[in-house]
Write a protein that holds these residues in place. Structure first.
Motif, PDB file in Angstrom:
ATOM      1  N   GLY A 155      18.546 -10.957  25.465  1.00 44.45           N
ATOM      2  CA  GLY A 155      18.182 -10.734  24.063  1.00 44.45           C
ATOM      3  C   GLY A 155      18.810  -9.478  23.505  1.00 44.45           C
ATOM      4  N   GLU A 156      18.801  -8.411  24.275  1.00 43.70           N
ATOM      5  CA  GLU A 156      19.400  -7.156  23.821  1.00 43.70           C
ATOM      6  C   GLU A 156      20.910  -7.269  23.704  1.00 43.70           C
ATOM      7  OE1 GLU A 156      17.974  -4.147  26.462  1.00 43.70           O
ATOM      8  OE2 GLU A 156      15.939  -4.253  25.682  1.00 43.70           O
ATOM      9  N   SER A 179      22.575  -9.987  23.023  1.00 38.85           N
ATOM     10  CA  SER A 179      22.907 -10.920  21.942  1.00 38.85           C
ATOM     11  C   SER A 179      22.986 -10.233  20.594  1.00 38.85           C
ATOM     12  CB  SER A 179      21.852 -12.027  21.841  1.00 38.85           C
ATOM     13  OG  SER A 179      21.840 -12.797  22.993  1.00 38.85           O
ATOM     14  N   THR A 180      22.022  -9.381  20.329  1.00 43.18           N
ATOM     15  CA  THR A 180      21.918  -8.774  19.001  1.00 43.18           C
ATOM     16  C   THR A 180      22.503  -7.371  18.958  1.00 43.18           C
ATOM     17  OG1 THR A 180      19.712  -7.925  19.483  1.00 43.18           O
ATOM     18  CG2 THR A 180      19.851 -10.100  18.464  1.00 43.18           C
ATOM     19  N   ARG A 211      14.640  -4.895  15.852  1.00 33.83           N
ATOM     20  CA  ARG A 211      15.004  -5.826  14.780  1.00 33.83           C
ATOM     21  C   ARG A 211      15.659  -5.037  13.651  1.00 33.83           C
ATOM     22  NH1 ARG A 211      13.016 -11.465  14.894  1.00 33.83           N
ATOM     23  NH2 ARG A 211      12.160 -11.575  16.973  1.00 33.83           N
ATOM     24  N   GLU A 256      17.707  -9.800   9.933  1.00 30.28           N
ATOM     25  CA  GLU A 256      17.780 -10.532  11.198  1.00 30.28           C
ATOM     26  C   GLU A 256      16.595 -11.497  11.260  1.00 30.28           C
ATOM     27  OE1 GLU A 256      17.497  -9.731  15.995  1.00 30.28           O
ATOM     28  OE2 GLU A 256      17.663  -8.041  14.649  1.00 30.28           O
ATOM     29  N   THR A 257      16.878 -12.754  11.057  1.00 32.39           N
ATOM     30  CA  THR A 257      15.826 -13.772  11.058  1.00 32.39           C
ATOM     31  C   THR A 257      15.706 -14.409  12.433  1.00 32.39           C
ATOM     32  OG1 THR A 257      17.333 -15.542  10.441  1.00 32.39           O
ATOM     33  CG2 THR A 257      16.304 -14.299   8.633  1.00 32.39           C
ATOM     34  N   GLU A 258      14.623 -15.112  12.639  1.00 30.20           N
ATOM     35  CA  GLU A 258      14.444 -15.828  13.905  1.00 30.20           C
ATOM     36  C   GLU A 258      15.532 -16.891  14.069  1.00 30.20           C
ATOM     37  OE1 GLU A 258      13.052 -15.910  17.502  1.00 30.20           O
ATOM     38  OE2 GLU A 258      12.198 -14.567  15.983  1.00 30.20           O
ATOM     39  N   LEU A 309      18.628 -16.700  13.019  1.00 29.46           N
ATOM     40  CA  LEU A 309      19.850 -16.011  13.471  1.00 29.46           C
ATOM     41  C   LEU A 309      19.760 -15.668  14.952  1.00 29.46           C
ATOM     42  CD1 LEU A 309      20.782 -13.564  10.568  1.00 29.46           C
ATOM     43  CD2 LEU A 309      22.138 -15.462  11.457  1.00 29.46           C
ATOM     44  N   ARG A 310      18.598 -15.187  15.355  1.00 35.15           N
ATOM     45  CA  ARG A 310      18.425 -14.835  16.770  1.00 35.15           C
ATOM     46  C   ARG A 310      18.601 -16.062  17.651  1.00 35.15           C
ATOM     47  NH1 ARG A 310      16.155  -9.892  18.027  1.00 35.15           N
ATOM     48  NH2 ARG A 310      15.141 -10.701  19.883  1.00 35.15           N
ATOM     49  N   GLU A 311      18.037 -17.194  17.245  1.00 31.55           N
ATOM     50  CA  GLU A 311      18.166 -18.413  18.038  1.00 31.55           C
ATOM     51  C   GLU A 311      19.610 -18.912  18.069  1.00 31.55           C
ATOM     52  OE1 GLU A 311      15.372 -21.400  16.849  1.00 31.55           O
ATOM     53  OE2 GLU A 311      13.683 -20.011  17.019  1.00 31.55           O
ATOM     54  N   ALA A 356      21.681 -16.297  20.241  1.00 32.28           N
ATOM     55  CA  ALA A 356      21.034 -15.762  21.439  1.00 32.28           C
ATOM     56  C   ALA A 356      21.860 -16.054  22.686  1.00 32.28           C
ATOM     57  CB  ALA A 356      19.647 -16.371  21.602  1.00 32.28           C
TER      58      ALA A 356
END
Length: 70
Positions: free
Chosen positions: A28-29, A31-32, A37, A41-43, A45-47, A50
């Motif tokens: 996770g770290e 990826s972004t 946050r 940064e929306t969920e 975008l994270r998905e 990721a």
């Protein structure tokens, strides 16, 4: 299938956390680019971006054992 380029990385870690949990946190770290946050940064975008943990292997000596010559 994704049209995004794929990057594979191998990490050797030593952790007090369960290995699967530590791997997911690190992914996770990575990826972004941050563990915090950021605005916008929306969920979704994270998905979409990721990192995926594909394989967890256990083996080798720990850093502590290697330092002690064990």
């Amino acid at each position: 299938m994704s049209t995004h380029p794929r990057i594979c990385a191998r990490y050797f870690i030593e952790t007090a956390f369960p290995l699967e949990q530590a791997a997911e946190i690190m992914a996770g770290e990575q990826s972004t680019g941050t563990f915090l946050r950021v605005p916008g940064e929306t969920e979704a975008l994270r998905e979409r971006f990721a990192a995926q943990v594909e394989l967890i292997g256990i083996g080798g000596r720990s850093l502590v054992s290697a330092a002690r010559g064990l």
